[in-house]
Design an enzyme around this catalytic site. Structure first.
Site, PDB file in Angstrom:
ATOM      1  CG  HIS A  81     -15.798   7.267   4.468  1.00 37.04           C
ATOM      2  ND1 HIS A  81     -16.341   8.287   4.225  1.00 37.04           N
ATOM      3  CD2 HIS A  81     -14.761   7.839   3.646  1.00 37.04           C
ATOM      4  CE1 HIS A  81     -15.356   9.259   4.855  1.00 37.04           C
ATOM      5  NE2 HIS A  81     -14.607   8.795   4.394  1.00 37.04           N
ATOM      6  CD  GLU A 129     -10.261   5.527   3.616  1.00 32.16           C
ATOM      7  OE1 GLU A 129     -10.902   4.788   4.449  1.00 32.16           O
ATOM      8  OE2 GLU A 129     -10.820   7.172   3.987  1.00 32.16           O
ATOM      9  CG  HIS A 133      -8.696   4.628   8.717  1.00 31.76           C
ATOM     10  ND1 HIS A 133      -8.763   5.771   9.336  1.00 31.76           N
ATOM     11  CD2 HIS A 133      -9.153   5.452   7.547  1.00 31.76           C
ATOM     12  CE1 HIS A 133      -9.252   6.533   9.618  1.00 31.76           C
ATOM     13  NE2 HIS A 133      -8.982   6.635   8.515  1.00 31.76           N
TER      14      HIS A 133
END
Length: 272
Positions: A81, A129, A133
Site C-alpha cells: 500500500h 504515493e 509520501h
C-alpha cells in the site's frame, strides 16, 4: 522581427536549462545528495516510517464504493500500500515523477504494488504515493529519488513475506474459519516487531475482515522505532500532525475476523 528575437530567447532558455540540469540530472534520476552533505540532516524531521501491506481479498470491503474494486489476475499475494514517514514536516509535492523513473521496476511493481481500483492505473497509484509520501522520505539517502524509493519498498516487500509466515503457521485464507488477532500477532510479531498493527474493516454482513498490516520501521529500516512520545499510539493513529487516515481499524482483541481468499472474478463476494 520575430525571427530576430527568437535566437536570443532560445539561447536564454538553453542557458537556464543548463543551469538547472548541469550536474543535477544524475542527482534527480538516482538521488539528490542533500542528505549526504554536512549540516543537511536537520532538514529530515521524521524518524519512523510505516510500511503498509494490504490483502487484496479484504481490500474491497474497505471501500465506500465496492464496485470500484478490481484484482488483476496476476495478483495472488499481499501487495504494497505504501511507505509513509511519520511526523514529517515541510514536505513538498513539487518533485515530479515520470514513467521513465520506474520503468525498469515496472514488472515488479505491477506484481507487488498494483492498483486495486478500476478508476486508477498502477502508475497513477505509484505517482500518488511518491507525491504524498516518497518526496517526504527523500531526505534520507535510500529514498532520495523515485527510483530509490520504489526499489527500497520492493526490497521490504521481499523481506516481509507475510503470506509465507502465515502459511507455515497454518493460517490460510478461508471463508469459513475465523481467526483472532492474538494468534496472528503471535506469528507475525517475531518477524515484524511488536508494534505491528493488524487492521480490519467491517463488511456489509457486520463481519470483521482482515485487510491490512502496518509495520513500524526506523529511518535506517530496522524493525521498530524509538522516538519521543507513545510510539505504539503514533503507529496506530498515523502521522501527527500529518495524518494518513485509514478506512480500517485495529482488529479488536478477542473478536474473530476473516482472512478472505482472493477471488479475481468476484472480488466483492469472494465466498459466493
Amino acid at each position: 522581427m520575430c525571427c530576430s528575437v527568437l535566437p536570443p530567447l532560445v539561447a536564454l532558455l538553453l542557458l537556464q536549462l543548463a543551469e538547472v540540469t548541469d550536474g543535477h540530472w544524475e542527482d534527480y534520476k538516482y538521488g539528490r545528495q542533500d542528505s549526504e552533505q554536512p549540516g543537511k540532516e536537520h532538514q529530515c524531521t521524521w524518524k519512523c516510517v510505516l510500511f503498509t501491506l494490504q490483502w487484496p481479498g479484504g481490500f474491497c470491503q474497505s471501500l465506500n464504493n465496492q464496485s470500484l474494486c478490481k484484482i488483476p489476475r496476476s495478483v495472488n499475494n499481499w501487495t504494497i500500500h505504501g511507505l509513509w514517514p511519520l511526523k514529517s514536516r515541510g514536505c513538498c509535492d513539487c518533485w515530479p515523477m515520470f514513467h521513465s523513473d520506474v520503468q525498469e521496476l515496472e514488472a515488479e511493481l505491477t506484481e507487488h504494488w498494483p492498483s486495486l481500483l478500476k478508476t486508477k492505473s498502477s502508475f497513477q497509484f505509484w505517482r500518488e504515493e511518491w507525491r504524498k509520501h516518497g518526496a517526504c522520505a527523500a531526505c534520507v539517502e535510500g529514498f532520495n529519488s523515485p527510483l530509490r524509493y520504489f526499489q527500497t519498498c520492493l526490497k521490504l516487500r521481499h523481506q516481509f513475506d507475510i503470506h509465507r509466515l502465515l502459511d507455515d503457521a497454518g493460517i490460510t485464507p478461508s471463508c469459513d474459519r475465523p481467526y483472532k488477532v492474538e494468534e496472528v500477532h503471535s506469528v507475525l510479531a517475531p518477524h515484524l516487531g511488536d508494534q505491528l498493527e493488524i487492521q480490519c474493516v467491517t463488511d456489509d454482513k457486520d463481519q470483521e475482515v482482515w485487510f491490512q498490516v502496518k509495520i513500524g520501521l526506523s529511518r535506517n529500516l530496522t524493525i521498530g522505532c524509538e522516538h519521543h512520545g507513545n510510539a505504539k499510539g503514533d503507529f496506530a493513529a498515523g502521522s501527527n500532525p500529518v495524518s494518513y487516515p485509514s478506512p480500517g481499524h485495529p482488529c479488536r482483541s478477542g473478536i474473530p475476523f476473516y482472512y478472505l481468499p482472493i477471488n479475481q472474478q468476484q472480488p466483492l463476494r469472494p465466498c459466493d
